[in-house]
Design an enzyme around this catalytic site. Structure first.
Site, mmCIF file in Angstrom:
data_model
loop_
_atom_site.group_PDB
_atom_site.id
_atom_site.type_symbol
_atom_site.label_atom_id
_atom_site.label_comp_id
_atom_site.label_asym_id
_atom_site.label_seq_id
_atom_site.Cartn_x
_atom_site.Cartn_y
_atom_site.Cartn_z
ATOM 1 N N VAL A 57 0.840 -1.190 0.000
ATOM 2 C CA VAL A 57 0.000 0.000 0.000
ATOM 3 C C VAL A 57 0.877 1.244 0.000
ATOM 4 C CG1 VAL A 57 -1.919 -1.142 1.163
ATOM 5 C CG2 VAL A 57 -0.160 -0.017 2.532
ATOM 6 N N CYS A 58 0.311 2.338 -0.483
ATOM 7 C CA CYS A 58 1.037 3.610 -0.491
ATOM 8 C C CYS A 58 1.272 4.078 0.937
ATOM 9 C CB CYS A 58 0.241 4.657 -1.258
ATOM 10 S SG CYS A 58 0.296 4.407 -3.047
ATOM 11 N N CYS A 61 -0.535 0.403 -6.336
ATOM 12 C CA CYS A 61 -1.068 1.480 -5.508
ATOM 13 C C CYS A 61 -1.429 2.643 -6.437
ATOM 14 C CB CYS A 61 -0.022 1.904 -4.483
ATOM 15 S SG CYS A 61 -0.331 3.508 -3.750
#
Length: 461
Positions: A398-399, A425
């Site tokens: 995930v970012c 992402c």
């Protein structure tokens, strides 16, 4: 009348999804990227909001009410919320639209956010909420304290924001052009400043529509999210108000935008991300309830009213984000391994990574066996592909972790060597090429490899 909330929410969801508009990232950039560029987008929202709300109030269209400033609740709640959104990977509205992009980790965060907000509002934690808020002051807004019109604050803020936006736009124009994905205009992301102006305008329109439905407020995420959980548990139809329609519309609009542009795909988190989503979601609900709002309710609406609650909550949310970034947003010490997905379904949908196939025209495809013979690896995170090229697989991360890992790996490469990054992402489609341009690196290829999957090749300069 509450159905207007659904329509407003749908438009808001489209704009936020297409603009990658998440306040967490804006605040995080101050600490991780040492730039205020994206934060100016939030100031644009506040400025448009402030001018619009002041005009509506002056015309007698709306009549906002103001809460007394409760320092312990606002300061403590804001800081807890800031920590929580780092763990959850997004702010309240960001968690809603990322859920609509298929991020199951955001679904988990959203569930615990709604449950904890409901517990604080009317459930088992209401005693905590009421107790901390019991100490308040007579302070409401800055204009009230100084005895002046709200226009004395709204106009200078708008002018200052316009100058700040101009500064970064001029700087942006003078820098190397940021690489963009090819495709029709409607598939390209909105500029973050355009998205900010639209979000602010939507917020202005939202207030009279919400008031007409019996809810004297504008945009809001925490209260409506808690009301959804409350309705599911109790069946109390009174909880389904204009605000609930707003957040449901936000999800629908964001889903439609993601689906139409090939940015929707179910992505199941690994165990660490899932645990962080649970903790982050719970902290978001508790913190936002204490502070009287999230990054929308406080960071966009209350700030536009120039309330003490809004600006002080935003400050401590930012401090929480800074502390959370320091604690948890670090490059991994172990090699990044392909396939962080945890179900067959998400693995089947995952785009092919650079380790299996390099899509850049003109370069040979290297299998694992050949790559291992070309050179001794300079980093355990990226796999050598030969001819000074390395592959970094961040699918499932995930970012902002794809960017964090990319920065960590490229620091180990020699000038002229190339890093091929696979990621899924959505926010990375903006942050990774912008980081490359800001640091003088060359993007030699950038493409979408499938639904919600991208590959970018960056040559170190």
């Amino acid at each position: 009348m509450i159905l207007t909330g659904l329509a407003v929410g749908a438009v808001l969801g489209i704009v936020m999804q297409r603009g990658r508009f998440c306040v967490t990232g804006m605040l995080r950039d101050i600490f991780l990227q040492k730039t205020w560029r994206s934060f100016v987008a939030l100031l644009i929202v506040i400025s448009v909001h402030a001018v619009g709300i002041a005009a509506l109030t002056s015309a007698g269209v709306i009549a906002p009410t103001y809460s007394n400033f409760a320092p312990l609740a606002v300061i403590g709640g804001g800081f807890i919320f800031g920590l929580g959104i780092i763990l959850a990977g997004g702010c309240a509205s960001g968690t809603w639209f990322r859920s609509a992009e298929g991020l199951v980790g955001s679904w988990i965060a959203l569930i615990f956010y709604a449950l904890s907000a409901s517990a604080m509002q009317t459930g088992a934690l209401n005693w905590l909420n009421a107790g901390v808020k019991s100490y308040d002051t007579s302070l409401t807004t800055l204009p009230a304290s100084f005895g002046v019109s709200v226009w004395f604050f709204a106009i200078p803020l708008a002018i200052g924001t316009a100058l700040a936006a101009r500064h970064f736009l001029v700087k942006e124009a003078a820098q190397p052009k940021v690489a963009r994905l090819n495709g029709p205009w409607w598939r390209r992301p909105l500029h973050i400043y355009t998205a900010g102006a639209l979000v602010g305008l939507i917020g202005v329109i939202a207030w009279p529509l919400s008031a007409a439905a019996g809810r004297n407020s504008g945009l809001g995420i925490t209260g409506p999210s808690g009301n959804i959980a409350n309705f599911i548990v109790t069946g109390d139809g009174a909880k389904v108000d204009w605000g609930v329609m707003l957040v449901l519309g936000l999800f629908i609009g964001a889903f439609a935008a993601a689906k139409a542009t090939g940015e929707f795909r179910l992505r199941v988190p690994d165990a660490t991300t899932a645990v962080r989503a649970v903790a982050g979601g719970a902290m978001m609900g508790v913190g936002a309830a204490l502070a009287g709002g999230c990054t929308v309710g406080n960071g966009m609406v209350q700030t536009a009213l120039f309330s003490y609650q809004g600006w002080i909550a935003l400050l401590f949310i930012a401090l929480g984000v800074g502390a959370g970034a320091k604690l948890w947003l670090k490059p991994s010490t172990a090699p990044v391994t392909a396939g962080t997905y945890s179900t067959e379904e998400s693995l089947d949908q995952a785009p092919t990574s650079a380790e299996d196939k390099v899509l850049t025209p003109g370069f040979a495809v290297a299998t694992g066996a050949v790559a291992l013979k070309t050179a001794a690896p300079k980093t355990q995170k990226a796999r050598p592909l030969g001819q000074g090229r390395y592959a970094l697989d961040t699918l499932g991360a995930v970012c902002p972790f794809p960017l964090i890992e990319a920065k960590d790996v490229i620091d180990t490469l020699d000038v002229g060597e190339e890093l091929v990054i696979d990621f899924d992402c959505t926010q990375g489609t903006e942050t990774i090429p912008r980081w490359a341009a800001d640091n003088g690196h060359e993007v030699t290829d950038f493409r979408q490899t499938g639904d919600a999957g991208w590959q970018i090749a960056i040559r170190k300069n």
